[in-house]
Design an enzyme around this catalytic site. Structure first.
Site, PDB file in Angstrom:
ATOM      1  N   TYR A 192       0.847  -1.193   0.000  1.00 13.42           N
ATOM      2  CA  TYR A 192       0.000   0.000   0.000  1.00 13.42           C
ATOM      3  C   TYR A 192       0.877   1.235   0.000  1.00 13.42           C
ATOM      4  CZ  TYR A 192      -3.666  -3.147   1.725  1.00 13.42           C
ATOM      5  OH  TYR A 192      -4.562  -4.166   1.873  1.00 13.42           O
TER       6      TYR A 192
ATOM      7  N   HIS B  95      -5.947   1.959  -1.259  1.00 11.75           N
ATOM      8  CA  HIS B  95      -5.978   0.614  -1.819  1.00 11.75           C
ATOM      9  C   HIS B  95      -4.561   0.142  -2.103  1.00 11.75           C
ATOM     10  CE1 HIS B  95     -10.272   0.329  -2.371  1.00 11.75           C
ATOM     11  NE2 HIS B  95     -10.291   1.517  -2.927  1.00 11.75           N
TER      12      HIS B  95
ATOM     13  N   LYS C  89      -4.105  -4.970  -9.971  1.00 11.39           N
ATOM     14  CA  LYS C  89      -2.937  -4.584  -9.188  1.00 11.39           C
ATOM     15  C   LYS C  89      -1.716  -5.011  -9.994  1.00 11.39           C
ATOM     16  CE  LYS C  89      -5.310  -5.377  -4.829  1.00 11.39           C
ATOM     17  NZ  LYS C  89      -6.094  -4.144  -4.860  1.00 11.39           N
TER      18      LYS C  89
END
Lengths: 532, 332
Positions: free
Chosen positions: B267, B275, B306
């Site tokens: 993070y 997020h 991600k």
């Protein structure tokens, strides 16, 4: 920390502010009117940009978070159930009457109420039970330390337990000896059955008639004959009917032998339709007379219009039979009219009612299966000998067609033409891999010392109202707890645990640093082309 | 490498970030594995009390081989000072029968506990293992507990009485403002309140402590020795720890990513507000993997939006960790 390190460990404790988390009486009193709602979390940001707004939001979020996390459990003294931890047995005994949780948790023994260690710890966390040890109340931390050990259950197992309990499931410890075996289930020794299986009323087989009636060589005889013999046997003594079929059958053959002369003398005129012309060979006394030599004369066919086959079926009940034409009988076999009503009663004349599945199967078979009698060549056979010769001819013919390069090598085809009698049979012959199910060969698997074990039985939440601790019934699933760092269960473990669990599916709860995921393995059957 | 260095304190209040950087710099200059004599924090902090609280060691308890933190102060300290997030795994006191928000204890990853140990910020507390034969009651402690309970009961009784009095008085003043006659029954009640009031024992509020309270025997507390580290330090653990250390030094917040098929979730700031941007997968520098593994990872990253980060610590400590990110791109 510098101070503490210098003074030594014992002194360090005294310097600590132990009571920072103990609430004062006024705080306790004020806790009665505490809010019980959880604050909702807002939307997250994408990137930190160092703005005041973001840092303010973070600060507020963290403050709220710490407020929630640091909140202590405060309960009315009257609503707490007092209990005591017994380290010797690793159980908790209740000192005051149990509350609502007793419906699904705990057990009684010798008049006292007990809780398993994980149940007690969960209830401590919920604020329902106050557990004492050495006259002092245990904190949750001490509860974790005392009640979770390798003698009871591990931390990971407790995490799965409490996760499921919070969702509302009923979770019990798994007891391998309490799983009913397949045999017990088949015998319906299991107390609670899920649904009674009502089989369709199938055609019940009546007691098979005694051997004398059921003649082994019935191929060669008409029903009449059988009936006639039966009649004879009922007249004869009981012992005779108990004897092996061969003795009774000797009677007609003997008589046949005796009468053969008569028949011979009688001559075989072509007007009379006879079964056979050639006399019985005397040595057929020992053997049962199966030799139906085809008459030397070709072209002799049975004239069925002149032979009466009495219909003893349901649609045309007869109670008395006429004496048959002596020309139809084997020589020297007398026959007379008789009353068959007694025997009819012993026949199973009920209409066969097939289940839907059987009817469907019959329809399917009708599409694919060809009855033997529809074959033209078979119909032209006049007797069994003809038929057998036909079969032999056919197999010889097909043999000739077999190519050498296929059949004379070391590697042969899996099936020969004509070898399979149905599609299913053929598929079976050429199938290389047999379908295997999860529980094949699972019975004998032995657990190795470090292997995975089933930990819990899980019952569904909506059965709480009817749940009985004494007879919980079949669980919804069985839980096996594994860690994320550990190995994935191999096939051997899967089989062993599935077998151990009986007919209840096994779920694997994988614990990864506090997060729990559930996995299960289901057997899958590849669809078959046709059922056989 | 596509990482942006974010060491410029954009994460939280600037002061805090600087403190973290200071601490990490101090850590780098120390040899590993020794508990350190540290000077109290420098001039940015005021007051001795605060200084002591910062240098107060965090107490780590171990259940099996899992490190846990119990005290709220400890949780707060490691998160705000050291950026260690951990996972809450217990029931929340306010609403114990739900799974959305959990409460204490805080479960630490092995890397997090090791970082605490290596920076000398934590002591290991041995649990209260019950000695089966030693069921002797500590009479003194029991007496002090009973006294404490009695005191609490009396206090609460007094508070309840006062509250009842206040309620009656308010009723009196609000309803019968001008009429002195009709509030007579209430006056009588008020005067006889002290004698007629009863506060049963069962109405008393009692605390069920989460962390170990002072009541009870004091556990053995000591500095964390190398011998306490029960898990074997194999190569895999080493690789993970070095990656963790490096990322933490750069200011990222790290949690576990088992459900995402990786090792860590990275993070840019506190997980409460941001997020995760990366899924870190620790790969030893000399290992070989089939291309299908990378395809799996790339697919995974694309699905959860991600970036996959392959992290390999270099052979020498000084060269740091090498990061490679996987990006799915088309042939244009």
């Amino acid at each position: 920390m510098a101070d503490c390190a210098g003074k030594g460990p014992a002194a360090a404790c005294e310097n600590e502010d132990w009571s920072s988390e103990v609430l004062s009486p006024s705080e306790l009193f004020a806790a009665r009117t505490r809010d019980h709602k959880l604050p909702a979390r807002g939307q997250k940001d994408f990137l930190p940009d160092g703005s005041q707004r973001q840092s303010e939001k973070l600060r507020r979020g963290l403050e709220e978070h710490w407020k929630l996390v640091s909140e202590e459990r405060v309960e009315r003294q009257g609503s707490l159930v007092k209990a005591e931890w017994k380290p010797k047995d690793n159980v908790v005994v209740l000192m005051s009457p149990a509350g609502k949780f007793w419906q699904t948790m705990g057990y009684s023994e010798q008049g006292k109420q007990f809780l398993q260690s994980e149940e007690a710890l969960y209830l401590m966390e919920c604020g329902n039970v106050e557990v004492f040890y050495r006259e002092l109340p245990l904190s949750v931390q001490e509860g974790y330390e005392l009640m979770l050990s390798n003698r009871t259950i591990s931390l990971q197992q407790y995490q799965v337990f409490s996760h499921l309990k919070r969702l509302g499931y009923i979770v019990n410890r798994f007891d391998a000896s309490a799983v009913p075996s397949l045999y017990e289930r088949q015998l319906n020794l299991v107390q609670k059955r899920d649904k009674a299986d009502r089989h369709h009323r199938k055609r019940k087989r009546s007691r098979s008639p005694s051997r004398s009636k059921d003649t082994p060589e019935g191929q060669s005889q008409t029903r009449e004959n059988t009936e006639q013999k039966a009649h004879e046997d009922t007249m004869s003594s009981r012992e005779e009917s108990q004897n092996s079929g061969s003795s009774t059958c000797m009677i007609p053959s003997e008589r046949a032998a005796a009468c053969s002369m008569e028949v011979k003398q009688g001559g075989t005129s072509e007007e009379r339709s006879c079964w056979w012309d050639s006399p019985l060979v005397p040595q057929s006394e020992q053997t049962q007379d199966r030799q139906l030599h085809s008459p030397q004369r070709s072209g002799l066919k049975w004239d069925f219009s002149r032979i009466s086959f009495p219909n003893l079926g349901l649609d045309c009940p007869l109670t008395s039979l006429q004496a048959p034409d002596p020309g139809l009988l084997p020589s020297a076999v007398p026959a007379r009219a008789c009353d068959v009503s007694a025997w009819l009663q012993r026949l199973n004349l009920r209409e066969e009612r097939l289940s839907r599945r059987e009817r469907e199967q019959q329809d399917r078979e009708r599409q694919y299966k060809r009855g033997v009698n529809e074959d033209r060549e078979v119909r032209s056979c006049r007797n069994w000998q003809d038929y057998k010769e036909l079969l032999q001819r056919r197999s010889r013919q097909s043999c000739r067609k077999w190519p050498a390069h296929l059949w004379n090598e070391a590697v042969k085809p899996l099936t020969a033409p004509g070898q399979a009698t149905s599609t299913g049979d053929l598929l079976q012959q050429i199938g290389m891999m047999q379908p295997s199910r999860l529980l094949d060969e699972a019975a004998g698997l032995v657990e190795d010392s470090g292997g995975m074990r089933i930990s819990f039985d899980v019952y569904q939440a909506d059965t709480v109202a009817e749940f009985k601790k004494s007879n919980p019934g079949k669980p919804y699933s069985r839980m096996c707890v594994c860690s994320f760092d550990g190995p994935v269960p191999d096939l051997r473990t899967l089989k062993r645990l599935a077998f151990q669990s009986g007919d209840v599916p096994v779920t694997y709860a994988v614990v990864d640093n506090g997060d729990i995921s559930f996995y299960s393995f289901k057997g899958f059957q590849l669809p078959t082309d046709c059922c056989y | 490498m596509e990482l942006e260095t974010e060491a410029d304190g954009k994460l939280e209040a600037e002061v805090q970030t600087e403190t973290i950087m200071e601490m990490e710099r101090e850590v780098k200059t120390q040899t590993e594995g020794e508990s350190v004599e540290r000077d109290p924090e420098s001039d940015t902090r005021t007051g001795e009390v605060k200084r002591e609280r910062e240098t107060e060691p965090v107490r780590v308890c171990v259940s099996g081989s899992t490190p846990l933190l119990w005290r709220s102060a400890d949780l707060r300290l490691v998160r705000e000072r050291m950026g260690i997030v951990g996972t809450l795994v217990g029931s929340l006191a306010r609403q114990p029968r739900q799974n959305c928000r959990l409460g204490r204890p805080l479960q630490l990853q092995l890397e997090e506990a090791r970082l605490l140990k290596d920076t000398g910020r934590a002591v290991l507390v041995k649990g209260a293992e019950s000695e089966c034969d030693d069921d002797r009651v500590n009479v003194e402690v029991e007496e002090s507990y009973t006294k404490h309970l009695q005191h609490s009961y009396e206090e609460q009784g007094r508070l309840a009485l006062e509250e009842k009095k206040r309620v009656l008085e308010r009723v009196m003043t609000e309803r019968f403002r001008d009429d002195a006659l009709t509030d007579q029954p209430i006056r009588e009640r008020l005067s006889s309140l002290k004698s007629s009031f009863s506060f049963p024992r069962s109405a008393m509020m009692v605390q069920l402590c989460t962390a170990r309270a002072r009541l009870g025997y004091a556990p053995v507390e000591r500095d964390w020795l190398a011998a306490d580290w029960t898990l074997p330090r194999d190569n895999k653990q080493e690789v993970r720890y070095r990656v963790y250390q490096d990322l933490r030094q750069q200011g990222y917040y790290i949690t576990s990513a088992g459900k995402f098929g990786g090792d860590y979730l990275i993070y840019p700031g506190d997980p409460l507000r941001f997020h995760a941007h990366f899924i870190a997968v620790c790969v030893p520098i000399k290992s070989e993997s089939p291309i299908s593994d990378f395809l799996c990872l790339a697919r995974l990253g694309a699905n959860v939006k991600k970036t996959i980060l392959l992290c390999s610590p270099s052979e020498t400590e000084s060269e740091g960790v090498i990061y490679t990110s996987i990006q799915w791109s088309g042939m244009v």
